[in-house]
Design a protein around this motif. Structure first.
Motif, PDB file in Angstrom:
ATOM      1  N   ALA A 114       0.848  -1.198   0.000  1.00  0.00           N
ATOM      2  CA  ALA A 114       0.000   0.000   0.000  1.00  0.00           C
ATOM      3  C   ALA A 114       0.878   1.241   0.000  1.00  0.00           C
ATOM      4  O   ALA A 114       1.917   1.280   0.663  1.00  0.00           O
ATOM      5  N   LEU A 115       0.460   2.211  -0.769  1.00  0.00           N
ATOM      6  CA  LEU A 115       1.148   3.504  -0.791  1.00  0.00           C
ATOM      7  C   LEU A 115       0.111   4.607  -0.611  1.00  0.00           C
ATOM      8  O   LEU A 115      -0.859   4.693  -1.369  1.00  0.00           O
ATOM      9  N   TYR A 116       0.311   5.398   0.440  1.00  0.00           N
ATOM     10  CA  TYR A 116      -0.557   6.548   0.692  1.00  0.00           C
ATOM     11  C   TYR A 116       0.160   7.799   0.205  1.00  0.00           C
ATOM     12  O   TYR A 116       1.158   8.208   0.807  1.00  0.00           O
ATOM     13  N   PRO A 117      -0.326   8.426  -0.880  1.00  0.00           N
ATOM     14  CA  PRO A 117       0.269   9.693  -1.309  1.00  0.00           C
ATOM     15  C   PRO A 117      -0.032  10.792  -0.277  1.00  0.00           C
ATOM     16  O   PRO A 117      -0.967  10.650   0.526  1.00  0.00           O
ATOM     17  N   ILE A 118       0.732  11.854  -0.324  1.00  0.00           N
ATOM     18  CA  ILE A 118       0.542  12.971   0.607  1.00  0.00           C
ATOM     19  C   ILE A 118      -0.916  13.437   0.578  1.00  0.00           C
ATOM     20  O   ILE A 118      -1.513  13.560  -0.493  1.00  0.00           O
ATOM     21  N   GLY A 119      -1.481  13.650   1.752  1.00  0.00           N
ATOM     22  CA  GLY A 119      -2.858  14.139   1.852  1.00  0.00           C
ATOM     23  C   GLY A 119      -3.903  13.040   1.946  1.00  0.00           C
ATOM     24  O   GLY A 119      -5.078  13.333   2.165  1.00  0.00           O
ATOM     25  N   THR A 120      -3.494  11.789   1.795  1.00  0.00           N
ATOM     26  CA  THR A 120      -4.492  10.713   1.830  1.00  0.00           C
ATOM     27  C   THR A 120      -4.596  10.108   3.236  1.00  0.00           C
ATOM     28  O   THR A 120      -3.777  10.355   4.117  1.00  0.00           O
ATOM     29  N   PHE A 121      -5.600   9.277   3.414  1.00  0.00           N
ATOM     30  CA  PHE A 121      -5.936   8.711   4.727  1.00  0.00           C
ATOM     31  C   PHE A 121      -6.846   7.512   4.490  1.00  0.00           C
ATOM     32  O   PHE A 121      -7.218   7.225   3.343  1.00  0.00           O
ATOM     33  N   TYR A 122      -7.211   6.827   5.560  1.00  0.00           N
ATOM     34  CA  TYR A 122      -8.222   5.760   5.482  1.00  0.00           C
ATOM     35  C   TYR A 122      -9.073   5.912   6.730  1.00  0.00           C
ATOM     36  O   TYR A 122      -8.612   5.690   7.846  1.00  0.00           O
TER      37      TYR A 122
END
Ligand code: OGA
Ligand code: MN
Length: 205
Positions: A114-122
């Motif tokens: 999994a890769l979360y780009p800047i500004g993302t969340f779950y």
């Protein structure tokens, strides 16, 4: 029957799971293992093998973005590379130990990068689906660089009845938790955030 050898690291995880339904282990994988997995993730990302993560098909893309923003790539064990092979050997060893000591009946697994780009969340969620309770344990292994700092965000927040616990995605850290019990969320990230996430499952009925 072969002799049973206690493994302190595994025993700690089991004790934690019994006491609080989650466990944080900082050196489950070696630094070299983590670095190879990180390279493998980045290579796959460069090769465009990642997809926007979905949350079932009843939502449209716009709504999904308000729930989770990570990109994922499922790992195919049939075609695993060397780093992934070492990863799965260790997971297998751990799983066999759990089955033998806790009678968990784990028979399957599934893991993705999994890769979360800047500004993302779950947003806050549970890792189980309707009509499928096969996921027993969630496992997250963080593949970030050494210098992850608190102001980069990206904590895994685990919600207990009376409190929530924030766990930073430090390099080499592994978090295990009960998929059917603990709601959790990934706080917004200010830095690209890398991991392998997966589930130990009973066979789906
Ligand atoms: C998930 C998840 C937690 C994390 O992918 O379902 O909750 O810390 N990940 O990445
Ligand atoms: Mn989750």
């Amino acid at each position: 029957m072969s002799e049973f050898v206690l493994i302190p690291m595994y025993e700690k995880v089991i004790q934690d799971l019994l006491e609080k339904q989650y466990s944080v282990v900082d050196h489950f994988f070696s630094i070299e293992d983590v670095e190879h997995l990180r390279e493998s993730l980045l290579q796959k990302y460069d090769e465009d093998e990642f997809k926007k993560a979905a949350i079932g098909n009843q939502f449209n893309e716009q709504i999904i973005k308000t729930i989770r923003g990570d990109f994922i790539s499922w790992i195919d064990e049939i075609q695993k590379n060397e780093a992934e092979s070492i990863f799965f050997d260790k997971i297998e060893h751990f799983t066999n130990y759990l089955n033998r000591t806790c009678f968990l009946g784990i028979q399957e697994r599934e893991f993705h990068y999994a890769l979360y780009p800047i500004g993302t969340f779950y947003k806050r969620h549970l890792d189980t689906f309707q009509n499928d309770d096969s996921r027993k344990l969630s496992i997250v292994c963080y593949l970030n660089e050494e210098d992850w700092q608190e102001d980069f965000g990206g904590e895994l927040a685990i919600y207990k009845e009376k409190e929530s616990i924030n766990i930073f995605p430090l390099k080499g850290r592994m978090v295990v938790f009960e998929s059917q019990i603990l709601e959790h969320e990934v706080k917004p990230v200010q830095r690209e955030r890398l991991s392998i996430t997966g589930w130990l499952k009973t066979r789906k009925l």
